[in-house]
Design an enzyme around this catalytic site. Structure first.
Site, PDB file in Angstrom:
ATOM      1  N   ASP A  70       1.961   5.100   0.054  1.00 60.36           N
ATOM      2  CA  ASP A  70       1.414   6.272   0.737  1.00 60.36           C
ATOM      3  C   ASP A  70       1.017   7.375  -0.248  1.00 60.36           C
ATOM      4  OD1 ASP A  70       1.585   5.427   3.364  1.00 60.36           O
ATOM      5  OD2 ASP A  70       3.653   6.116   3.598  1.00 60.36           O
TER       6      ASP A  70
ATOM      7  N   ARG B 278       0.847  -1.197   0.000  1.00 61.30           N
ATOM      8  CA  ARG B 278       0.000   0.000   0.000  1.00 61.30           C
ATOM      9  C   ARG B 278       0.875   1.236   0.000  1.00 61.30           C
ATOM     10  NH1 ARG B 278      -4.084  -1.831   4.873  1.00 61.30           N
ATOM     11  NH2 ARG B 278      -5.190  -3.429   3.674  1.00 61.30           N
TER      12      ARG B 278
ATOM     13  N   ARG C 292      11.828   6.195   3.290  1.00 62.44           N
ATOM     14  CA  ARG C 292      11.893   7.653   3.376  1.00 62.44           C
ATOM     15  C   ARG C 292      12.731   8.083   4.594  1.00 62.44           C
ATOM     16  NH1 ARG C 292       5.678   9.175   2.988  1.00 62.44           N
ATOM     17  NH2 ARG C 292       6.521  11.216   3.630  1.00 62.44           N
TER      18      ARG C 292
END
Lengths: 250, 250
Positions: B54, B52, B203
């Site tokens: 973001d 999934r 990230r």
């Protein structure tokens, strides 16, 4: 202090512009940069580009020059680029670098070579990220065959067959130094290098070379189209989105 | 006829979506594709993705599966992809390929490895074309030093320091198989490969590795941050724009 002449290296996404050249009532790259320079120094200063890209055509290395009288205040190339970029923040136009040049430097007349790249996205699936940066061609293309046929165009020729009917150049004669076609995954890149090009010349190369990529023509077809000296003998004009001015040499 | 299970390979520009997962009142990749499938076959069919992504995160090779009962009409993978793409025409989402798979295939549970790439545009000039596909970092970064330090993170570790405080995973333990950092012109690419990742893990790697690239930390700094098992010991969370899910292996 007399004005100094500055050279700029410029990147832009030309999608939403009517082209490099300033025109009445439509957005242009030239006007956006001139407006940014005015906001920085409070002077109206014309800039001159190496090549006038058409509406929707991009650049990764356009070159332009302009004269700036900044009094006796110090101004580094880094700070000049930064100051202009600060006034272009909401636009897809970016000054990659600046350099002080001789007062007789001219971005257009002193250019000895220009390198363009035309990108074809060659796959059934439509583009996402790259939608405005490619020509989407669904049918499989043979890049090697396109490259081989492209070599027929190298050298000094009358390129009437690949020149827009509205082209303003005095002569259809040009010397093409390099025309390489290669595949990188789903992308086919056509790199063209010459001192100067006719109007739509590379887009007409691309629109004709895909006939070879599809197997409809071989290199003799390209030779025949060139020798006919008739725009109707060559293929379609490929869309502007695929084209980028990547480098100008001096 | 019982339904057939289909696997899709999907590319998307996640900029204007709230992420993969369907949510009330906001656009999602999942909803766009489910709506396109409904328009094609007049059935409401849920799809399941390998990961999934973001809000603002992209994909070049997301994988999803769904079950379709198409009666006894023939349906080729090519035509299925084409039909879904026809209903996604106005969106930056594209089905790159479709494949009929075994009825027990699961895009999420059968994935053995995922490969993400995080892109940093490392130059003073702002991005143009790539604005939504990169993290723009002005200060010069040493990609080789970042690569060397990144190797400290390879292997089986408690990645609490690089995990979002809201991460829902039961365990902070993960096995990182590959973390390569390299420069391509003005772009620095961080490629990460693992069976699965924690929330914001890549990230947070990117936001921490730039400390090494700037010379503020060395690889011992990364080791120290990892061993602290404290999110505050690592760097910032890099923006979603730079991240892309490029490949899922089964």
């Amino acid at each position: 202090m007399s004005p100094k002449r500055w050279k700029l290296i410029i990147e832009y996404d030309g999608t939403n512009y009517s082209g490099w050249q300033r025109q009445q009532d439509v957005p242009s790259i030239q006007q956006s940069i001139e407006d940014a320079i005015t906001l920085f120094c409070q002077q109206d200063i014309p800039i001159f580009a190496a090549g006038r890209t058409d509406a929707g055509v991009h650049a990764g290395g356009q070159v332009a020059h302009f004269d700036l009288d900044y009094g006796d205040r110090p101004l580094s190339p880094y700070n000049l680029a930064k100051a202009i970029n600060a006034h272009l923040r909401d636009q897809p136009i970016s000054i990659l670098g600046a350099e002080e040049v001789a007062p007789d430097f001219h971005a257009r007349f002193n250019a000895t070579s220009k390198m363009y790249c035309y990108q074809i996205l060659n796959r059934p699936a439509p583009p996402t990220f790259q939608a405005n940066q490619v020509w989407h061609v669904n049918m499989p293309l043979n890049a090697d065959a396109m490259h081989e046929a492209a070599q027929v165009l190298i050298g000094h020729h009358d390129f009437t067959s690949f020149r827009d009917s509205q082209c303003q150049a005095n002569s259809p004669l040009r010397t093409l130094d390099r025309l390489d076609v290669y595949r990188e995954g789903d992308l086919i890149k056509i790199e063209a290098e010459a001192r100067s090009f006719l109007h739509h010349q590379i887009r007409n190369f691309a629109g004709t070379l895909i006939l070879v990529g599809q197997g409809k023509w071989d290199k003799d077809g390209i030779k025949h189209a060139l020798h006919k000296k008739d725009r109707k003998a060559a293929g379609v004009t490929a869309p502007p989105s695929g084209l980028s001015l990547l480098r100008v040499d001096f």
